[in-house]
Design an enzyme around this catalytic site. Structure first.
Site, PDB file in Angstrom:
ATOM      1  N   ASP A  82       0.818  -1.217   0.000  1.00  0.00           N
ATOM      2  CA  ASP A  82       0.000   0.000   0.000  1.00  0.00           C
ATOM      3  C   ASP A  82       0.853   1.270   0.000  1.00  0.00           C
ATOM      4  O   ASP A  82       1.956   1.288   0.567  1.00  0.00           O
ATOM      5  CB  ASP A  82      -0.927   0.016   1.219  1.00  0.00           C
ATOM      6  CG  ASP A  82      -2.075  -0.973   1.090  1.00  0.00           C
ATOM      7  OD1 ASP A  82      -2.324  -1.439  -0.036  1.00  0.00           O
ATOM      8  OD2 ASP A  82      -2.716  -1.282   2.115  1.00  0.00           O
ATOM      9  N   GLU A  86       2.945   2.401   6.386  1.00  0.00           N
ATOM     10  CA  GLU A  86       2.894   0.969   6.689  1.00  0.00           C
ATOM     11  C   GLU A  86       3.339   0.161   5.472  1.00  0.00           C
ATOM     12  O   GLU A  86       4.077  -0.814   5.591  1.00  0.00           O
ATOM     13  CB  GLU A  86       1.477   0.565   7.101  1.00  0.00           C
ATOM     14  CG  GLU A  86       1.038   1.073   8.465  1.00  0.00           C
ATOM     15  CD  GLU A  86       1.799   0.438   9.611  1.00  0.00           C
ATOM     16  OE1 GLU A  86       2.046  -0.780   9.569  1.00  0.00           O
ATOM     17  OE2 GLU A  86       2.159   1.170  10.543  1.00  0.00           O
TER      18      GLU A  86
END
Length: 746
Positions: A82, A86
């Protein structure tokens, strides 16, 4: 010829990307994070610049081996988790694990999973962003230090298994502080007045009291209300002004993470965690039958309202073709993102506006359909013309009072054609003229009391966190879930109510870690993490500055924090020895125990009323009601109570015979075709609820006691008994689409 390997997070993405790229690329998934700090130790070398120790997550070893084998066979490895911190961290950890077998890796990033976005990303590969990774790493270490350093103190002083969190604890304080505000609130009496007036054309105009002696109306008590009513009965009501004004109402920007969570919670009743799970599926791609496997929305963790030019033009074309040119604004709408936002990604929008919600309705679940519908409608509306609304205001004078009637009529619906949520119903007022005398038909007066500030819902808590700069789009849902899981809060009709445990933990942390529990300090820390991501601040310097505050506070708290394990004092007296009873926290929740323990071992279960007062739950009445014979041993079956106060049937010969069965309300299940009865049960978190005894075949359940009466508005087979400070005891329809309620006395 070797192929390039694309590594993403989710198997759903693998399927969608393979459909787009065919067999030209290998595509594998990490199934989320593959490395993290160890779970059983701190995993941070505090004396060596906070150097972290990362380990492969349990159970992920075969997956890592598979990724290494695939990387060894590949030409280039394209790391495509993504597009956030993160995701950057996952890409970094994968790179660390495969660099020995294939050092040729690049970062691949896309905001939507479409052919154009994927192919564009392949042409714009970049190196891993060390600053972005360090920002995520710093956040992870900060959270680990807070959790692993403060939680053991709470275990020692309060209860094992509970935790502190850098953002979570500040959010808890917001909920506890709001509850204290409510408890300290003193309601003030006031009276509202309406008059029904007759026009020349025999229509009825309803006006509200606006001003007395040219000041905002304030009728503080019944005496003043009766005096005003007496005056009005002999007064002449004259129209002094009629104003009509056309105004424009502009659409709201497309969703960002926080506004999507708020809207879904308010309109659909979905938790923040549920919303993000659904949005993740819509982003990664779903099987849409004849449409094939398609990704439906752009990336859902964002704080930016920016929209790509191509998406704006596509929306403009669709709106023009389907609604007409009059529904297009004079120029394409652009929205301003807050200065504090990272602005890393676009707003949340459909990847293809021509795929309408109705086109996918039969291919996805109702939840996925409803969330996509909201996202699609909000985005399309954001690119449409403003609505034109005609406001009408009539001012009426009577003695020293001024009355007002307000109406509105939609002249041109504009964006409201697509997204009209929050728009009041049209109210068209009767025609009157200035100077017209309106005969009085009826006076309505009602006593009211000011209300305390409302408790937080998930929607309003996320909004408050965003306003205060606490957390980031990726953290809101996790914070809310943790508060529930730790039993620091409970939900009452979708509102957060702090438990005694939550209040105690919040108070202790505020007293001993005031800086950590300050919203301003937490917001400043988020801004510093942003600076690390931008390369403007060293992550090690950030952690060292934090440690200068944390370590002395830890030493002091360990020595000075009061031990609540011995019990929090109450004014309840032990009925066995006369000593005060205290609140303790056990594995099944809060309970009352005698302060003279171990000499006196008396305990009681309790619940709190809406004012926070303790009410003892009698779980073992002196005379147990016999309701039948035990089918196992033939002994008497009696009614007993769980710790939470739920009734159940048990054999009187316990513990020799352990037969039990749920307590039936003898009210039939309202679900069509089900022959079950509603029984009392206790949830895993110790709350009484009512469900069908045919579970899991029938999953009907409600939180409030059922009432054997059919709803007169929608025909639902039962009502439920509720109680609130405002309404007292009342009956309500469990059907979420029906708003029927009535006072129990009726």
């Amino acid at each position: 010829m070797k192929k390039d390997l694309i590594i993403v997070e989710s198997p759903a993405k693998v399927k969608t990307i393979k459909k787009i790229l065919g067999n030209k690329y290998l595509v594998e998934a990490t199934l989320g994070h593959i490395r993290d700090l160890p779970t059983n130790v701190l995993g941070v070398d505090e004396k060596n610049n906070f150097k972290p120790t990362y380990v492969i997550l349990p159970g992920k070893e075969p997956l890592v081996k598979k990724l290494q084998q695939s990387a060894k066979k590949a030409n280039y490895v394209l790391l495509a988790p993504d597009p956030d911190r993160e995701g950057e961290a996952i890409a970094w950890h994968v790179a660390e694990l495969i660099k020995d077998v294939n050092p040729n890796f690049k970062r691949m990033q896309f905001n939507e999973i479409t052919a154009s976005a994927i192919k564009g990303a392949l042409n714009n590969l970049r190196d891993l962003d060390e600053d972005l990774f360090n920002s995520q790493q710093a956040r992870r270490i900060l959270d680990r230090l807070v959790g692993y350093k403060i939680s053991p103190i709470l275990w020692k002083k309060v209860k094992r298994g509970i935790s502190a969190g850098r953002v979570q604890s500040v959010a808890l304080r917001l909920i506890v502080d709001r509850e204290r505000e409510r408890q300290a609130f003193v309601p003030k009496e006031y009276w509202v007045f309406k008059v029904h007036l007759k026009t020349k054309k025999h229509d009825i105009l309803v006006a509200e009291l606006w001003k007395i002696d040219n000041k905002k109306a304030n009728v503080p008590n019944e005496k003043k209300a009766l005096e005003l009513e007496k005056l009005l009965k002999t007064s002449k009501f004259e129209v002094v002004e009629v104003k009509e004004k056309e105004r424009s109402r502009s659409p709201k920007p497309p969703f960002i993470t926080s506004t999507l969570q708020q809207e879904c919670n308010t309109r659909l009743g979905y938790s923040t965690k549920k919303v993000m799970n659904i949005a993740q599926h819509l982003y990664e791609g779903m099987d849409l039958g004849e449409l094939g496997v398609r990704a439906l929305i752009t990336y859902m963790r964002t704080d930016s309202v920016r929209v790509a030019k191509e998406a704006q033009l596509q929306a403009k074309d669709w709106i023009g073709k389907n609604f007409g040119k009059e529904y297009l604004p004079p120029r394409i709408r652009n929205y301003k993102t807050k200065s504090s936002s990272q602005d890393a990604h676009e707003a949340i929008r459909p990847v293809d506006v021509t795929i309408t919600p109705e086109m996918i309705k039969n291919s996805v679940s109702k939840d996925h359909y409803m969330v996509y519908k909201l996202i699609w409608e909000r985005f399309v509306a954001s690119q449409m013309a403003s609505a034109k609304i005609l406001d009408t205001e009539i001012s009426i004078k009577a003695q020293n009072t001024l009355w007002r009637a307000k109406g509105e009529r939609i002249v041109f619906d504009g964006f409201l054609k697509v997204y009209s949520y929050g728009m009041k119903k049209e109210l068209i007022l009767p025609e009157v003229e200035k100077g017209e005398i309106l005969p009085l038909q009826k006076i309505e007066k009602e006593q009211k009391f000011t209300s305390p500030p409302p408790r937080y819902t998930e929607a309003s808590l996320v909004k408050k966190m965003e306003e205060n700069g606490i957390g980031r789009p990726s953290t809101y849902a996790q914070v809310v879930s943790t508060l529930k899981e730790r039993e620091y809060v409970k939900m009452e009709e979708r509102y957060f109510v702090p438990t005694e445990l939550g209040s105690v933990v919040s108070d202790l942390l505020v007293k001993h870690f005031p800086k950590l529990m300050d919203s301003g300090f937490t917001a400043e820390m988020e801004l510093n993490l942003d600076k690390v991501a931008e390369g403007k601040l060293s992550w090690i310097s950030l952690l060292k500055d934090f440690a200068k505050y944390l370590y002395p506070a830890l030493d002091k708290a360990l020595k000075e924090m009061e031990e609540i394990k011995t019990g929090k004092s109450t004014d309840i007296i032990c009925d066995k020895c006369g000593s005060p009873m205290v609140i303790k926290f056990g594995k099944n929740g809060e309970f009352l125990a005698c302060s003279s323990y171990p000499e006196c071992k008396n305990t009681k279960n309790f619940r709190r009323d809406e004012n926070g007062n303790i009410q003892i739950v009698d779980t073992e009445p002196s005379e147990l009601e016999v309701v039948g014979k035990c089918p196992k041993c033939g002994g008497d079956l009696v009614v007993k109570f769980s710790r939470a106060g739920a009734r159940f049937i048990a054999c009187k010969n316990y513990p020799k015979c352990k037969y039990t069965e749920p307590f039936s309300t003898h009210i039939k299940c309202p679900i069509e075709g089900c022959d079950g009865e509603i029984v009392e049960r206790t949830s895993k978190r110790g709350k009484v609820f009512y469900s069908c005894n045919r579970y899991p075949k029938c999953k009907f359940a409600i939180w409030n006691p059922p009432y054997d009466e059919t709803c007169p508005e929608c025909g639902f087979k039962i009502l439920e008994l509720k109680q609130s400070k405002k309404r007292g005891k009342f009956l309500s329809c469990p059907n979420k689409k029906c708003n029927f309620w009535k006072k129990l006395e009726e």
